[in-house]
Design a protein around this motif. Sequence first.
Motif, PDB file in Angstrom:
ATOM      1  N   GLU A 197      35.905  10.203  44.133  1.00 41.60           N
ATOM      2  CA  GLU A 197      34.869  11.094  44.657  1.00 41.60           C
ATOM      3  C   GLU A 197      34.526  12.181  43.646  1.00 41.60           C
ATOM      4  OE1 GLU A 197      35.826  12.557  48.548  1.00 41.60           O
ATOM      5  OE2 GLU A 197      36.145  10.542  49.324  1.00 41.60           O
ATOM      6  N   ARG A 198      35.542  12.749  42.995  1.00 39.53           N
ATOM      7  CA  ARG A 198      35.285  13.754  41.957  1.00 39.53           C
ATOM      8  C   ARG A 198      34.463  13.167  40.827  1.00 39.53           C
ATOM      9  NH1 ARG A 198      41.052  16.015  40.813  1.00 39.53           N
ATOM     10  NH2 ARG A 198      41.541  16.335  42.977  1.00 39.53           N
ATOM     11  N   SER A 199      34.806  11.976  40.428  1.00 37.15           N
ATOM     12  CA  SER A 199      34.078  11.311  39.345  1.00 37.15           C
ATOM     13  C   SER A 199      32.624  11.049  39.732  1.00 37.15           C
ATOM     14  CB  SER A 199      34.774   9.995  38.993  1.00 37.15           C
ATOM     15  OG  SER A 199      34.038   9.296  38.028  1.00 37.15           O
ATOM     16  N   GLN A 200      32.432  10.561  40.937  1.00 33.99           N
ATOM     17  CA  GLN A 200      31.070  10.293  41.418  1.00 33.99           C
ATOM     18  C   GLN A 200      30.251  11.572  41.496  1.00 33.99           C
ATOM     19  OE1 GLN A 200      29.458   7.387  42.145  1.00 33.99           O
ATOM     20  NE2 GLN A 200      31.217   6.373  41.253  1.00 33.99           N
ATOM     21  N   LEU A 201      30.818  12.617  42.065  1.00 34.09           N
ATOM     22  CA  LEU A 201      30.105  13.892  42.166  1.00 34.09           C
ATOM     23  C   LEU A 201      29.808  14.460  40.789  1.00 34.09           C
ATOM     24  CD1 LEU A 201      31.897  15.580  45.200  1.00 34.09           C
ATOM     25  CD2 LEU A 201      29.516  14.845  45.079  1.00 34.09           C
ATOM     26  N   GLY A 202      30.755  14.330  39.879  1.00 33.49           N
ATOM     27  CA  GLY A 202      30.531  14.808  38.512  1.00 33.49           C
ATOM     28  C   GLY A 202      29.373  14.089  37.852  1.00 33.49           C
TER      29      GLY A 202
END
Length: 120
Positions: free
Chosen positions: A57-62
Amino acid sequence: MPGRPPGDPAAALRDARAGALRRLGGLTGHVDDLVAASAGSNADDEHDPEGATIAFERSQLGALVRRERAQLAEIDAAEARLTAGRYGWCEVCGRPIARERLDVRPTARTCVACAGHASR
Protein backbone atom coordinates in the motif's frame (compact mmCIF):
# COMPACT_ATOMS: atom_id res chain seq x y z
CA MET A 1 -14.99 20.80 -19.96
CA PRO A 2 -17.99 22.63 -18.61
CA GLY A 3 -17.50 26.17 -17.39
CA ARG A 4 -14.86 27.22 -19.88
CA PRO A 5 -14.93 27.94 -23.60
CA PRO A 6 -13.22 25.37 -25.85
CA GLY A 7 -9.71 26.34 -26.75
CA ASP A 8 -9.04 28.35 -23.57
CA PRO A 9 -5.62 26.93 -22.61
CA ALA A 10 -5.15 29.02 -19.47
CA ALA A 11 -8.48 27.78 -18.09
CA ALA A 12 -7.72 24.20 -19.13
CA LEU A 13 -4.40 24.34 -17.30
CA ARG A 14 -6.04 25.85 -14.21
CA ASP A 15 -8.61 23.04 -14.28
CA ALA A 16 -5.85 20.43 -14.70
CA ARG A 17 -3.88 21.95 -11.79
CA ALA A 18 -6.95 22.02 -9.55
CA GLY A 19 -7.66 18.36 -10.31
CA ALA A 20 -4.06 17.30 -9.69
CA LEU A 21 -3.91 19.23 -6.42
CA ARG A 22 -7.23 17.73 -5.32
CA ARG A 23 -5.99 14.20 -6.11
CA LEU A 24 -2.65 14.88 -4.42
CA GLY A 25 -4.43 16.17 -1.31
CA GLY A 26 -6.54 13.02 -1.18
CA LEU A 27 -3.48 10.83 -1.59
CA THR A 28 -1.64 12.71 1.14
CA GLY A 29 -4.59 12.01 3.43
CA HIS A 30 -4.37 8.31 2.56
CA VAL A 31 -0.63 8.31 3.30
CA ASP A 32 -1.27 9.97 6.66
CA ASP A 33 -3.97 7.38 7.43
CA LEU A 34 -1.67 4.51 6.48
CA VAL A 35 1.16 5.85 8.64
CA ALA A 36 -1.21 6.35 11.58
CA ALA A 37 -2.69 2.86 11.17
CA SER A 38 0.73 1.22 11.10
CA ALA A 39 2.24 3.31 13.91
CA GLY A 40 1.44 0.76 16.59
CA SER A 41 2.13 -2.28 14.46
CA ASN A 42 5.20 -4.43 14.13
CA ALA A 43 7.66 -2.59 11.85
CA ASP A 44 9.17 -5.89 10.70
CA ASP A 45 7.42 -6.21 7.33
CA GLU A 46 9.30 -9.40 6.53
CA HIS A 47 7.87 -11.37 9.46
CA ASP A 48 4.58 -9.55 10.01
CA PRO A 49 1.68 -11.20 8.11
CA GLU A 50 0.26 -7.73 7.46
CA GLY A 51 3.67 -6.29 6.59
CA ALA A 52 3.54 -7.17 2.91
CA THR A 53 0.14 -5.50 2.57
CA ILE A 54 1.31 -2.36 4.35
CA ALA A 55 4.49 -2.19 2.25
CA PHE A 56 2.48 -2.74 -0.93
CA GLU A 57 0.00 0.00 0.00
CA ARG A 58 2.85 2.40 0.80
CA SER A 59 4.47 1.61 -2.52
CA GLN A 60 1.23 2.11 -4.43
CA LEU A 61 0.47 5.41 -2.70
CA GLY A 62 4.03 6.58 -3.30
CA ALA A 63 3.71 5.85 -7.00
CA LEU A 64 0.41 7.73 -7.20
CA VAL A 65 1.88 10.73 -5.36
CA ARG A 66 4.87 10.76 -7.75
CA ARG A 67 2.50 10.62 -10.73
CA GLU A 68 0.49 13.60 -9.50
CA ARG A 69 3.66 15.59 -8.79
CA ALA A 70 4.89 14.79 -12.31
CA GLN A 71 1.53 15.99 -13.66
CA LEU A 72 1.96 19.27 -11.76
CA ALA A 73 5.42 19.64 -13.32
CA GLU A 74 3.89 19.07 -16.77
CA ILE A 75 1.29 21.74 -16.04
CA ASP A 76 4.05 24.14 -14.96
CA ALA A 77 5.90 23.44 -18.22
CA ALA A 78 2.72 23.97 -20.27
CA GLU A 79 2.08 27.29 -18.50
CA ALA A 80 5.66 28.35 -19.28
CA ARG A 81 5.10 27.48 -22.96
CA LEU A 82 1.87 29.48 -22.89
CA THR A 83 3.67 32.50 -21.42
CA ALA A 84 6.49 32.16 -23.97
CA GLY A 85 4.07 31.87 -26.90
CA ARG A 86 5.08 28.27 -27.69
CA TYR A 87 1.96 26.57 -26.31
CA GLY A 88 0.13 24.49 -28.88
CA TRP A 89 3.15 23.90 -31.10
CA CYS A 90 4.65 20.42 -31.44
CA GLU A 91 8.10 20.20 -29.87
CA VAL A 92 9.14 17.56 -32.45
CA CYS A 93 7.91 18.77 -35.86
CA GLY A 94 7.03 22.38 -35.05
CA ARG A 95 3.50 22.12 -36.44
CA PRO A 96 0.39 23.18 -34.51
CA ILE A 97 -1.13 20.68 -32.10
CA ALA A 98 -4.83 20.13 -32.83
CA ARG A 99 -7.11 22.06 -30.50
CA GLU A 100 -9.08 18.87 -29.81
CA ARG A 101 -5.90 17.21 -28.51
CA LEU A 102 -5.14 20.21 -26.30
CA ASP A 103 -8.73 20.25 -25.03
CA VAL A 104 -8.33 16.62 -23.94
CA ARG A 105 -4.69 16.85 -22.85
CA PRO A 106 -3.79 20.48 -22.15
CA THR A 107 -0.20 19.57 -21.28
CA ALA A 108 0.48 17.93 -24.66
CA ARG A 109 3.92 18.72 -26.05
CA THR A 110 3.52 16.92 -29.36
CA CYS A 111 0.97 16.57 -32.13
CA VAL A 112 -0.85 13.27 -32.56
CA ALA A 113 1.41 12.15 -35.43
CA CYS A 114 4.63 12.73 -33.47
CA ALA A 115 3.14 11.20 -30.31
CA GLY A 116 2.29 8.11 -32.38
CA HIS A 117 5.85 7.87 -33.68
CA ALA A 118 7.27 8.18 -30.16
CA SER A 119 5.14 5.32 -28.86
CA ARG A 120 6.40 2.88 -31.47
